[in-house]
Design a protein around this motif. Sequence first.
Motif, PDB file in Angstrom:
ATOM      1  N   MET A  58      42.917  40.081  44.647  1.00 40.51           N
ATOM      2  CA  MET A  58      44.159  41.023  44.475  1.00 40.51           C
ATOM      3  C   MET A  58      43.826  41.251  43.099  1.00 40.51           C
ATOM      4  O   MET A  58      43.704  40.531  42.149  1.00 40.51           O
ATOM      5  N   LYS A  59      44.009  42.706  42.425  1.00 38.33           N
ATOM      6  CA  LYS A  59      43.802  43.080  41.386  1.00 38.33           C
ATOM      7  C   LYS A  59      44.911  42.572  40.160  1.00 38.33           C
ATOM      8  O   LYS A  59      44.512  42.345  39.286  1.00 38.33           O
ATOM      9  N   ILE A  60      45.878  43.015  40.774  1.00 39.17           N
ATOM     10  CA  ILE A  60      47.110  42.977  39.591  1.00 39.17           C
ATOM     11  C   ILE A  60      48.130  42.278  40.296  1.00 39.17           C
ATOM     12  O   ILE A  60      48.369  42.658  41.491  1.00 39.17           O
TER      13      ILE A  60
ATOM     14  N   VAL B 207      44.095  31.738  48.020  1.00 39.26           N
ATOM     15  CA  VAL B 207      44.959  32.748  48.564  1.00 39.26           C
ATOM     16  C   VAL B 207      44.397  34.082  48.327  1.00 39.26           C
ATOM     17  O   VAL B 207      44.493  34.822  49.240  1.00 39.26           O
ATOM     18  N   ASP B 208      43.846  34.405  47.003  1.00 41.53           N
ATOM     19  CA  ASP B 208      43.184  35.389  46.886  1.00 41.53           C
ATOM     20  C   ASP B 208      41.519  35.454  46.499  1.00 41.53           C
ATOM     21  O   ASP B 208      40.923  35.034  45.710  1.00 41.53           O
ATOM     22  N   ASN B 209      40.914  35.713  47.638  1.00 46.84           N
ATOM     23  CA  ASN B 209      41.107  36.305  48.911  1.00 46.84           C
ATOM     24  C   ASN B 209      40.629  35.472  50.011  1.00 46.84           C
ATOM     25  O   ASN B 209      40.075  36.345  50.998  1.00 46.84           O
TER      26      ASN B 209
ATOM     27  N   ALA C  91      33.284  42.316  44.724  1.00 46.37           N
ATOM     28  CA  ALA C  91      33.923  43.026  43.518  1.00 46.37           C
ATOM     29  C   ALA C  91      35.137  43.660  43.389  1.00 46.37           C
ATOM     30  O   ALA C  91      35.348  44.730  42.563  1.00 46.37           O
ATOM     31  N   GLU C  92      36.125  43.193  44.138  1.00 50.53           N
ATOM     32  CA  GLU C  92      37.421  43.805  44.114  1.00 50.53           C
ATOM     33  C   GLU C  92      37.868  43.690  42.711  1.00 50.53           C
ATOM     34  O   GLU C  92      38.663  44.143  42.200  1.00 50.53           O
ATOM     35  N   GLU C  93      37.645  42.207  42.200  1.00 46.07           N
ATOM     36  CA  GLU C  93      38.466  41.707  41.005  1.00 46.07           C
ATOM     37  C   GLU C  93      38.012  42.395  39.825  1.00 46.07           C
ATOM     38  O   GLU C  93      38.450  42.568  38.899  1.00 46.07           O
ATOM     39  N   GLN C  94      37.039  42.907  40.204  1.00 48.15           N
ATOM     40  CA  GLN C  94      36.158  43.896  39.198  1.00 48.15           C
ATOM     41  C   GLN C  94      36.691  45.338  39.068  1.00 48.15           C
ATOM     42  O   GLN C  94      35.713  46.166  38.276  1.00 48.15           O
TER      43      GLN C  94
ATOM     44  N   ASP D 276      35.247  38.115  47.263  1.00 49.69           N
ATOM     45  CA  ASP D 276      34.721  37.809  45.545  1.00 49.69           C
ATOM     46  C   ASP D 276      35.948  37.153  45.008  1.00 49.69           C
ATOM     47  O   ASP D 276      37.319  37.522  45.440  1.00 49.69           O
ATOM     48  N   HIS D 277      36.075  36.417  43.985  1.00 54.43           N
ATOM     49  CA  HIS D 277      36.742  35.985  43.296  1.00 54.43           C
ATOM     50  C   HIS D 277      36.210  35.567  41.852  1.00 54.43           C
ATOM     51  O   HIS D 277      35.264  36.320  41.538  1.00 54.43           O
ATOM     52  N   LEU D 278      36.860  34.760  41.158  1.00 55.67           N
ATOM     53  CA  LEU D 278      36.556  34.803  39.583  1.00 55.67           C
ATOM     54  C   LEU D 278      35.722  34.109  39.042  1.00 55.67           C
ATOM     55  O   LEU D 278      35.128  33.869  37.992  1.00 55.67           O
TER      56      LEU D 278
ATOM     57  N   ARG E   5      49.486  29.790  40.154  1.00 54.48           N
ATOM     58  CA  ARG E   5      48.220  29.871  40.774  1.00 54.48           C
ATOM     59  C   ARG E   5      47.532  31.412  40.719  1.00 54.48           C
ATOM     60  O   ARG E   5      46.430  31.261  40.710  1.00 54.48           O
ATOM     61  N   TYR E   6      48.330  32.248  40.627  1.00 49.54           N
ATOM     62  CA  TYR E   6      47.559  33.614  40.765  1.00 49.54           C
ATOM     63  C   TYR E   6      46.462  33.706  39.559  1.00 49.54           C
ATOM     64  O   TYR E   6      46.710  33.435  38.426  1.00 49.54           O
ATOM     65  N   HIS E   7      45.163  34.025  39.905  1.00 49.58           N
ATOM     66  CA  HIS E   7      44.193  34.180  38.938  1.00 49.58           C
ATOM     67  C   HIS E   7      43.968  32.999  38.167  1.00 49.58           C
ATOM     68  O   HIS E   7      43.530  33.071  36.947  1.00 49.58           O
ATOM     69  N   GLN E   8      44.343  31.819  38.641  1.00 50.95           N
ATOM     70  CA  GLN E   8      44.115  30.540  37.910  1.00 50.95           C
ATOM     71  C   GLN E   8      43.199  29.533  38.733  1.00 50.95           C
ATOM     72  O   GLN E   8      43.162  29.866  39.872  1.00 50.95           O
TER      73      GLN E   8
HETATM   74 ZN   LIG Z   1      42.651  38.944  42.466  1.00 49.25          ZN
END
Ligand SMILES: [Zn+2]
Length: 548
Positions: free
Chosen positions: A1-3, A340-342, A374-377, A321-323, A493-496
């Motif tokens: 999820m982007k934002i 969760v993401d994703n 690469a959704e996160e990008q 993808d993720h981070l 947790r989001y983006h952590q």
């Molecule tokens: Zn995300």
Amino acid sequence: MKIKHRYLMLIGGLAILAGCQNNKSVPAEKAITAAEIKKYISALANDSMMGRKPFTAGEDKAIKYISEQFKLAGLEPGNNGSYFQDVPMVQITSTPSPAMEITGGKTPLSLHATTDFVTFSRREVDSVALKNSPLIFAGYGVVAPEYHWNDYAGLDVKGKTVVVLVNDPGFKNGDPTFFKGDTMTYYGRWTYKYEEAARQGAAGVLIIHQKEPASYGWEVVSNSNTGAKLYLQQKDKHMNRCKVEGWITEDMGKKLLAEVGITGDFRALARKKDFKAIPLKQSVTLTINNQLKYSTSHNVIGTLKGSSQPGEYVLYTAHWDHLGVGKPNAKGDSIYNGAVDNADGVAAIISVAKAFNMAKEKPKRSIVFLAVTAEEQGLLGSEYYATHPIYPVNKTVADLNMDALGDYGETKDIAVTGKGQNDLEDYVDEIVKAQGLSTVGDRHPGSGSYYRSDHFNFAKVGVPALDINNGSISAVHEGSYGEAKQKDYGDNRYHQQADNYTDTMDATGMAQIANILYEVGTKLGNETIFPGWKNGSEFKAIREKSMK
Ligand SMILES: [Zn+2]
């Protein structure tokens, strides 16, 4: 999820948890179970996948796993004998000169990089420069035929730099029928502003940041626009884009406009029906140096061939993808597992694929499962597929997307991102109503959440696209349990690094969404009609043109 759009909107304050019950039962008639979704999440969010970052060993493992699960679910390779689609990307690190010089006004302005402006260039060249490029205030920078709106009417912006406002003329206008009122249309997104300025042939485009219409502060703009950015490789090396894209702060925007006597509410001025772009007295000088790096990532694609209309396609998407791996947090965890993401969205599409395969009757239309990179990008894998489709876009009936499904159990409300856009939500409505549930729209429609995940790239090429998720009203827990859990995810947790899989994770809500989308896909897969966009949607004309 982007934002974290779904979490931005949570009201502050402590939630009262009352009467929590444990009800883990899954109705027997449902095709997809929480247990199988958890099985796939536990694999995808395992430390061995190293946070599933594109171009790393984590990518290799993740796409191998997904393709194997597609195969086990009975899917054929979706890309001419292969489960993979190459997604060629370029990483560009843009470094602007420390100051942006604005001259020609009463007082020359020297804007400081990061604090007053951020700029970047997508052109795949070592450096670009604006030299005394004349500035023009082009209002919202919008060309929207369906609203009879053209901020560029009669304007020649070649070699010039346009200064535009964020969001669209409808925002806070007080008239819900003007654009979409406070609901952001695509014309309000910054990505659109850059695309339109490029179509007009401008040399540069600068957006004046304002917190309320942007729905985020300057820190978000400066943090997400400095450092390396990934783009899809383009044949023209992005030479069709403006040389310089960027943002300036509201303070700097005010100073610019004050030079031509615009001092009051310039948003109100720019939304007047007779507004015409205003050439400013100043011009801008800036250099950007680019560092380029080329790499290839991969989408994963599998297909279930339709029994009688195999040349028409229903598409399911979720980003894999993720981070990746970063610095360790306080607990020593450095891996962004993105359970969760994703991982859950990918788990859900694998489960849906399996359900189709196990069903007694195969759908008439082909069903395509696409796990994008690469959704996160910046939603890149889906952009690549949508612009390099393996199955024709005008034979693609719908895109059904899942991104960051809720981990707090079944809900009585089902959230439809961008409610009001297309006919697919009517399919959802019918299904959930039969279960005594209801659908809800975005709680903060002004933040433009419909434009922030992979489904949007399908909308952009006209394919009706749907993204749904759990709402906030828990089906089994009383009070504001759902909201509290959403807030907990957003805060902690989001983006952590802590977005981890645990055996106690509640995947019943994920299974609920997957089952609804399985039903939607089953219905679509056996019809002959093509659902469309609703009147007023900015994607309606695109679809109608592509279907001719
Ligand atoms: Zn995300």
